[in-house]
Design an enzyme around this catalytic site. Structure first.
Site, PDB file in Angstrom:
ATOM      1  N   GLU A  44      94.711   4.667  35.892  1.00 50.77           N
ATOM      2  CA  GLU A  44      94.533   3.312  36.415  1.00 50.77           C
ATOM      3  C   GLU A  44      93.105   2.837  36.143  1.00 50.77           C
ATOM      4  O   GLU A  44      92.126   3.557  36.362  1.00 50.77           O
ATOM      5  CB  GLU A  44      94.801   3.331  37.924  1.00 50.77           C
ATOM      6  CG  GLU A  44      94.680   1.991  38.618  1.00 50.77           C
ATOM      7  CD  GLU A  44      95.057   2.068  40.100  1.00 50.77           C
ATOM      8  OE1 GLU A  44      95.087   1.008  40.747  1.00 50.77           O
ATOM      9  OE2 GLU A  44      95.328   3.191  40.603  1.00 50.77           O
ATOM     10  N   LYS A 113     100.322  -4.534  38.821  1.00 54.74           N
ATOM     11  CA  LYS A 113     100.587  -3.755  40.035  1.00 54.74           C
ATOM     12  C   LYS A 113     101.144  -4.636  41.145  1.00 54.74           C
ATOM     13  O   LYS A 113     100.557  -5.665  41.502  1.00 54.74           O
ATOM     14  CB  LYS A 113      99.292  -3.075  40.485  1.00 54.74           C
ATOM     15  CG  LYS A 113      99.456  -2.022  41.574  1.00 54.74           C
ATOM     16  CD  LYS A 113      98.134  -1.302  41.803  1.00 54.74           C
ATOM     17  CE  LYS A 113      98.282  -0.161  42.812  1.00 54.74           C
ATOM     18  NZ  LYS A 113      97.002   0.558  43.005  1.00 54.74           N
ATOM     19  N   CYS A 147     100.057   3.683  40.401  1.00 55.70           N
ATOM     20  CA  CYS A 147      99.580   4.365  41.602  1.00 55.70           C
ATOM     21  C   CYS A 147     100.448   4.131  42.849  1.00 55.70           C
ATOM     22  O   CYS A 147     101.543   4.668  42.949  1.00 55.70           O
ATOM     23  CB  CYS A 147      98.126   3.973  41.860  1.00 55.70           C
ATOM     24  SG  CYS A 147      97.236   5.092  42.973  1.00 55.70           S
TER      25      CYS A 147
END
Length: 281
Positions: A44, A113, A147
């Site tokens: 990330e 995300k 994540c």
């Protein structure tokens, strides 16, 4: 169908230095290609670093910006697909994004995300709104996530229902949440009958301590590759034939009973939700 050898670059790179991180990605791509890998995944926000404060907005680039062009050249030169995390700018908005570049240098998929973690991310980024982003690579349907996204079971199940074979998850997993890499990721792979590549940052960075433990987990819940707590490149195979056989023997998707839970969605004790953008068979 041949396996897709997948390399995970566990590294935090150099904070705030896009140039040095591109150099590191180039070097890792060469090592991955030499080992026969068809895909290299980086963590990330690898392009810029994670704990860089307001520099996130300053260093943010469009999905087709200068760094994307440089990474396309790296991918084509080494003949390896690359997934990398970066801050994406679109107008005034900045997203925490991951992009997949094909081994020919083509931009195949870009994901923003959807579940931002903590005050830093919520203050720095706009929330993505498309839960399932996929592309084909070497006969494998590759999905992208970042994540915190993988910690929501319905998020990964949406990928399973959309046919994802390999879910690539660039991450910045920090202490004390190492159980996600050790336990949650293999379970997500098993319960959704897919491969999950979870590639982490490592070491101290600002107020954070990233735990490493990057993992490629198979549909049997077993790690095909797992890193330790230092910088390293780990490699494992995504085997379509094994995946097909595992799905036949473990029919969790076709045996699911969504109607059983429908009354719960109408419960006054639960917030009403609608899920859009999820393609189901």
């Amino acid at each position: 169908m041949p396996a897709l050898r997948t390399a995970l670059l566990q590294s935090s790179g150099q904070l705030g230095s896009v140039t040095e991180n591109l150099t590191a990605l180039d070097e890792a791509a060469g090592r991955a290609a030499a080992a026969g890998a068809g895909l290299l995944a980086a963590p990330e926000l690898f392009l810029t670093g994670y704990a860089i404060g307001d520099d996130i907005a300053r260093l943010a680039e469009p999905a087709d910006g200068a760094s994307a062009t440089a990474i396309a050249e790296i991918a084509a030169r080494h003949g390896v697909g690359i997934v990398y995390g970066y801050p994406e700018r679109e107008g005034e908005a900045v997203y925490n994004s991951a992009q997949l570049i094909g081994p020919d240098g083509a931009r195949l998929a870009n994901y923003r995300k959807t579940h931002l973690f903590g005050c830093f991310e919520r203050d720095s980024f706009r929330t993505g709104e498309q839960p399932v982003v996929q592309a084909e690579l070497g006969g494998v349907r590759v999905g992208l996530m970042i994540c915190y996204d993988v910690e929501f079971p319905e998020n990964v199940r949406a990928h399973a229902l959309a046919g994802t074979d390999l879910l690539v998850v660039p991450t910045a997993q920090m202490h004390p949440f190492q159980f996600v890499a050790e336990s949650v990721v293999p379970v997500r792979a098993f319960e959704n009958q897919m491969y999950v590549a979870y590639v982490n940052r490592v070491g101290p960075e600002g107020e954070f301590e990233f735990v490493g433990l990057s993992t490629l987990a198979g549909p049997d819940g077993v790690a095909r590759a797992r890193a330790g707590r230092g910088e390293e490149l780990v490699i494992g195979d995504v085997d379509p034939e094994f995946l097909s056989a595992s799905r036949e023997n473990n029919p969790y998707l076709r045996d699911r009973r969504p109607g059983l839970y429908a009354p719960l969605a109408q419960s006054p004790h639960l917030p009403s939700q609608s899920v859009q953008g999820v393609r189901t068979p």
